[in-house]
Scaffold this motif. Structure first.
Motif, PDB file in Angstrom:
ATOM      1  N   GLU A 112       0.836  -1.207   0.000  1.00 11.77           N
ATOM      2  CA  GLU A 112       0.000   0.000   0.000  1.00 11.77           C
ATOM      3  C   GLU A 112       0.874   1.262   0.000  1.00 11.77           C
ATOM      4  O   GLU A 112       0.648   2.198  -0.780  1.00 11.77           O
ATOM      5  CB  GLU A 112      -0.924   0.010   1.232  1.00 11.77           C
ATOM      6  CG  GLU A 112      -1.812   1.244   1.278  1.00 11.77           C
ATOM      7  CD  GLU A 112      -2.593   1.391   2.599  1.00 11.77           C
ATOM      8  OE1 GLU A 112      -2.602   0.420   3.385  1.00 11.77           O
ATOM      9  OE2 GLU A 112      -3.177   2.461   2.807  1.00 11.77           O
ATOM     10  N   ALA A 113       1.892   1.263   0.867  1.00  8.35           N
ATOM     11  CA  ALA A 113       2.762   2.447   0.969  1.00  8.35           C
ATOM     12  C   ALA A 113       3.476   2.708  -0.347  1.00  8.35           C
ATOM     13  O   ALA A 113       3.602   3.865  -0.783  1.00  8.35           O
ATOM     14  CB  ALA A 113       3.776   2.248   2.101  1.00  8.35           C
ATOM     15  N   LEU A 114       3.918   1.643  -1.006  1.00 11.80           N
ATOM     16  CA  LEU A 114       4.652   1.837  -2.264  1.00 11.80           C
ATOM     17  C   LEU A 114       3.714   2.342  -3.366  1.00 11.80           C
ATOM     18  O   LEU A 114       4.113   3.146  -4.214  1.00 11.80           O
ATOM     19  CB  LEU A 114       5.350   0.532  -2.683  1.00 11.80           C
ATOM     20  CG  LEU A 114       6.255   0.657  -3.911  1.00 11.80           C
ATOM     21  CD1 LEU A 114       7.392   1.667  -3.671  1.00 11.80           C
ATOM     22  CD2 LEU A 114       6.837  -0.701  -4.305  1.00 11.80           C
ATOM     23  N   VAL A 115       2.477   1.860  -3.365  1.00  9.95           N
ATOM     24  CA  VAL A 115       1.505   2.359  -4.356  1.00  9.95           C
ATOM     25  C   VAL A 115       1.328   3.865  -4.165  1.00  9.95           C
ATOM     26  O   VAL A 115       1.381   4.649  -5.124  1.00  9.95           O
ATOM     27  CB  VAL A 115       0.140   1.638  -4.209  1.00  9.95           C
ATOM     28  CG1 VAL A 115      -0.886   2.253  -5.173  1.00  9.95           C
ATOM     29  CG2 VAL A 115       0.276   0.145  -4.472  1.00  9.95           C
ATOM     30  N   ARG A 116       1.153   4.276  -2.913  1.00 10.39           N
ATOM     31  CA  ARG A 116       0.957   5.718  -2.640  1.00 10.39           C
ATOM     32  C   ARG A 116       2.209   6.513  -3.020  1.00 10.39           C
ATOM     33  O   ARG A 116       2.128   7.572  -3.641  1.00 10.39           O
ATOM     34  CB  ARG A 116       0.636   5.929  -1.154  1.00 10.39           C
ATOM     35  CG  ARG A 116      -0.702   5.306  -0.746  1.00 10.39           C
ATOM     36  CD  ARG A 116      -1.149   5.811   0.637  1.00 10.39           C
ATOM     37  NE  ARG A 116      -2.287   5.048   1.136  1.00 10.39           N
ATOM     38  CZ  ARG A 116      -3.559   5.266   0.771  1.00 10.39           C
ATOM     39  NH1 ARG A 116      -3.844   6.216  -0.105  1.00 10.39           N
ATOM     40  NH2 ARG A 116      -4.541   4.512   1.278  1.00 10.39           N
ATOM     41  N   GLU A 117       3.351   5.974  -2.644  1.00 12.58           N
ATOM     42  CA  GLU A 117       4.620   6.676  -2.885  1.00 12.58           C
ATOM     43  C   GLU A 117       4.882   6.879  -4.384  1.00 12.58           C
ATOM     44  O   GLU A 117       5.375   7.916  -4.808  1.00 12.58           O
ATOM     45  CB  GLU A 117       5.746   5.839  -2.252  1.00 12.58           C
ATOM     46  CG  GLU A 117       7.114   6.468  -2.278  1.00 12.58           C
ATOM     47  CD  GLU A 117       8.170   5.441  -1.841  1.00 12.58           C
ATOM     48  OE1 GLU A 117       9.230   5.371  -2.462  1.00 12.58           O
ATOM     49  OE2 GLU A 117       7.896   4.673  -0.870  1.00 12.58           O
ATOM     50  N   THR A 118       4.530   5.853  -5.180  1.00 16.04           N
ATOM     51  CA  THR A 118       4.813   5.926  -6.616  1.00 16.04           C
ATOM     52  C   THR A 118       3.662   6.575  -7.376  1.00 16.04           C
ATOM     53  O   THR A 118       3.783   6.823  -8.571  1.00 16.04           O
ATOM     54  CB  THR A 118       5.029   4.511  -7.184  1.00 16.04           C
ATOM     55  OG1 THR A 118       3.859   3.714  -6.884  1.00 16.04           O
ATOM     56  CG2 THR A 118       6.250   3.848  -6.577  1.00 16.04           C
ATOM     57  N   GLY A 119       2.552   6.788  -6.700  1.00 19.22           N
ATOM     58  CA  GLY A 119       1.378   7.336  -7.382  1.00 19.22           C
ATOM     59  C   GLY A 119       0.804   6.387  -8.424  1.00 19.22           C
ATOM     60  O   GLY A 119       0.193   6.818  -9.414  1.00 19.22           O
ATOM     61  N   ALA A 120       1.005   5.093  -8.212  1.00 17.44           N
ATOM     62  CA  ALA A 120       0.554   4.106  -9.203  1.00 17.44           C
ATOM     63  C   ALA A 120      -0.963   4.096  -9.309  1.00 17.44           C
ATOM     64  O   ALA A 120      -1.672   4.110  -8.297  1.00 17.44           O
ATOM     65  CB  ALA A 120       1.050   2.716  -8.813  1.00 17.44           C
TER      66      ALA A 120
END
Lengths: 421, 421
Positions: free
Chosen positions: B69-77
């Motif tokens: 979840e954090a990586l999705v938010r961080e990358t704006g995916a």
């Protein structure tokens, strides 16, 4: 005599159970990397023999020569019996020598295949690293009795017996090993559960098998040569109800030991692996699961072969679910002492029901463990004596075979057989 | 569109190489537990496409929903493409939903066998854990497009195409997968090297295979039932020079997906495993090396199945030593739109020489990776749209098959075939 056994796996455990019936030693220390395993063996022996106080447990890293040496000194052991996987032979062997103890093992230092012609020429042979140090053992006046399990071990005793008492000339000394053992799970379904260390089974079955031929003794490899794994399948008929089993060449110590002390034209070892085990071993090799170099698995490093051994049932625990008999023996062909052609199978059969009833020990490990205990007793009484690195065939076979077969309590009550064919 | 790919194994790597030729997305982040693997993929893409700046690497633990979840938010995916082993489906699926991204995968959440009748009834089925959360995806207005590799994936698109355009009534939707691939070592010797994740191959081949039958749809299991592994072997003749291959029932997502959207009397999946793979899988199962629960090996804990996967060549690396073609397809029998009996094989063949030449990617992983990239493009252009948890057969097949087959640069230049038999 004070005995230190390194390794409380199936064989180390069975050796303690067998030795507990004998009076020839003063102390028997069972040491394992895992102290709980050693304690389990001592507890089992004590439970079976109330009042028995000669047994104790210790822990040791068998790969650490200095640790082995320190434990020998600490326990005051006069004899070290090596009962761990053969990869630890060199460290236990060296630790015993450094501490000034005599030494016995049931498997010898490992081989390495010939770098260019693995299936034709030998590289480093089984036991080479031990024989290389024979001079040190001689100088120290100490004995390393190597390969004194059942195979190698009793098979080598048979070779010496055949040469001394049955044959005037030997064509072939052919060790032939077979069984009709079955292991079932709790529901009665047959399961795959080798009776002996899977690590060792892989080692001996996938290494290039070795044979010895007298007419090649003058060649650079001294008469030894190799074949591909599972070479020259042959159906051998085993006695006492086991019947015919397909046997294939396997690398084994007897082929390296017998030619050093017994005259023969050819020395071979064939093992009745059976179709399922051959298929399993081929698959493990195809996949690389027989490899011993650690691989990285999600951040930890493990040897694939150790993993294979870890997932299979511990040979120590399968006895109650095993049925059948195992046979170790030597097929000898040549000319009898009467000058006539002779073909004789010398053998030793153990029924799992018997070893379980009398020792709570499964037959394959029990049969292996029996012979070093007999040998220790012959050394304790001075019947066998020697210095240097010697195989079982360097000693007179008759007292060994007599003590093995004599009824209890004089002997070990485990008769061997002889069949002329 | 901003795409986050979780997993830089064979499929994640190939997906990046395919996507780099397309303009439909603005950013493509490749994330792996091992950042070096993700960086290797990005470096390979950049080397092949100088000036390409849409690709970047990241690291993530796919088993950790919060980390995903954090990586999705961080990358704006906007879209998460799951390209890791299916054991991580539920965490990646949940992480994407929590972050408000759309989601695609190529394998679905894992099954668990029926506790009493594993080879007759289904237990927890493939994808059950994902379909159980369909309402949440619908409420959020987000799409989880599940099973959009080649099988499941293209096979499901074929099912929808057959139902919409070729058949008026379907007796069987039978996925049939076969290949004539050979992998050689440096010396040219054939070696055992599965083209796809061995972890997944074990999972799908040793689990009880599942079939669906319409006339059992009213039963408690909803038409699904199971068989023993390797059941009902059948020789299927594959096109484009591959020829006859023995296929057996295997557990696969299509059997769970197709009946939800396409009418048929029976849905099956048979895989052309070949004799050697069947023998290997049987042996791994016999020995317990297919197990996933960690075992203790000399003080470290590892999953035996992870060890098996670790010792085999990485499917990502075998492309240059592989030869042959792989075929994925759907065998459809029933009544054609003209009312006459019809038997049609819809298929997609990839020659390893082609995927290596054009993408430096071996054909099995390349064929899997191709389809989610096509689907992402259809989603980016709005040709495909939906919310909830949907399989590929929930969408119109024609634009997918057209975009797949159209010559570059308009399409992906990878034609599919149709053979009436």
């Amino acid at each position: 005599m004070r005995v230190l056994v390194i390794g409380a796996g199936g064989v180390g455990d069975a050796a303690a159970r067998i030795a507990a019936e004998r009076r020839f030693f003063d102390a028997w220390v069972v040491a394992d990397r895992d102290p709980a395993r050693a304690e389990r063996t001592v507890a089992a022996v004590t439970a079976r023999h109330p009042g028995e106080d000669r047994f104790s447990a210790a822990s040791v890293d068998a790969s650490d020569e200095a640790a082995v040496e320190a434990l020998v000194r600490e326990t005051g052991a006069t004899h070290v019996l090596n009962a761990v996987d053969p990869r630890f032979v060199t460290s236990v062997f060296a630790g015993a020598l450094a501490a000034g103890a005599d030494y016995l093992d049931m498997a010898m230092s490992l081989s390495r295949p010939h770098p260019e012609q693995p299936y034709a020429r030998v590289g480093v042979k089984l036991g080479d690293e031990q024989f290389a140090r024979a001079g040190e053992w001689e100088s120290a006046g100490r004995l390393a009795l190597v390969g004194i399990g059942v195979e190698p071990g009793l098979s080598d005793v048979f070779a010496r017996y055949a040469a001394d008492h049955l044959f005037s000339e030997i064509d072939e000394l052919g060790v032939r090993d077979g069984a009709n053992l079955v292991v079932r799970d709790e529901d009665g379904t047959e399961v795959f559960a080798p009776g002996f260390s899977m690590w060792t089974t892989i080692e001996e079955c996938l290494n290039p098998p070795v044979v010895w031929e007298a007419d090649r003794a003058g060649e650079p490899d001294g008469g030894w040569s190799t074949l591909p794994p599972f070479a020259e399948p042959e159906v051998f008929d085993f006695p006492e109800g086991i019947g015919p089993v397909e046997c294939v060449h396997v690398e084994h110590e007897e082929v390296l030991l017998m030619p050093r002390w017994v005259d023969a034209r050819r020395v071979t070892f064939k093992y009745g692996l059976g179709e399922e085990m051959i298929s399993v071993l081929r698959t493990l090799h195809t996949l690389g699961l027989d490899r011993t170099e650690p691989v990285d698995v999600g951040g930890v490093r493990v040897s694939p072969r150790d993993v294979v051994a870890a997932v299979l049932p511990d040979p120590l625990t399968i006895g109650p679910r095993m049925e059948g008999r195992t046979c170790a023996g030597l097929w000898v062909t040549g000319t009898g002492t009467d000058g006539a052609p002779r073909r004789t199978y010398l053998y030793h059969v153990v029924d799992n029901a018997d070893s379980m009833r009398d020792y709570d020990s499964q037959c394959v490990v029990w049969q292996t463990a029996l012979n070093p205990v007999v040998a220790l007793e012959l050394l304790a009484t001075g019947t066998w004596a020697g210095t240097g690195v010697l195989g079982p065939e360097a000693f007179d076979a008759v007292p060994f075979l007599d003590l093995l077969a004599a009824p209890k309590p004089e002997g070990y009550g485990s008769p061997w057989g002889l069949e002329d064919r």
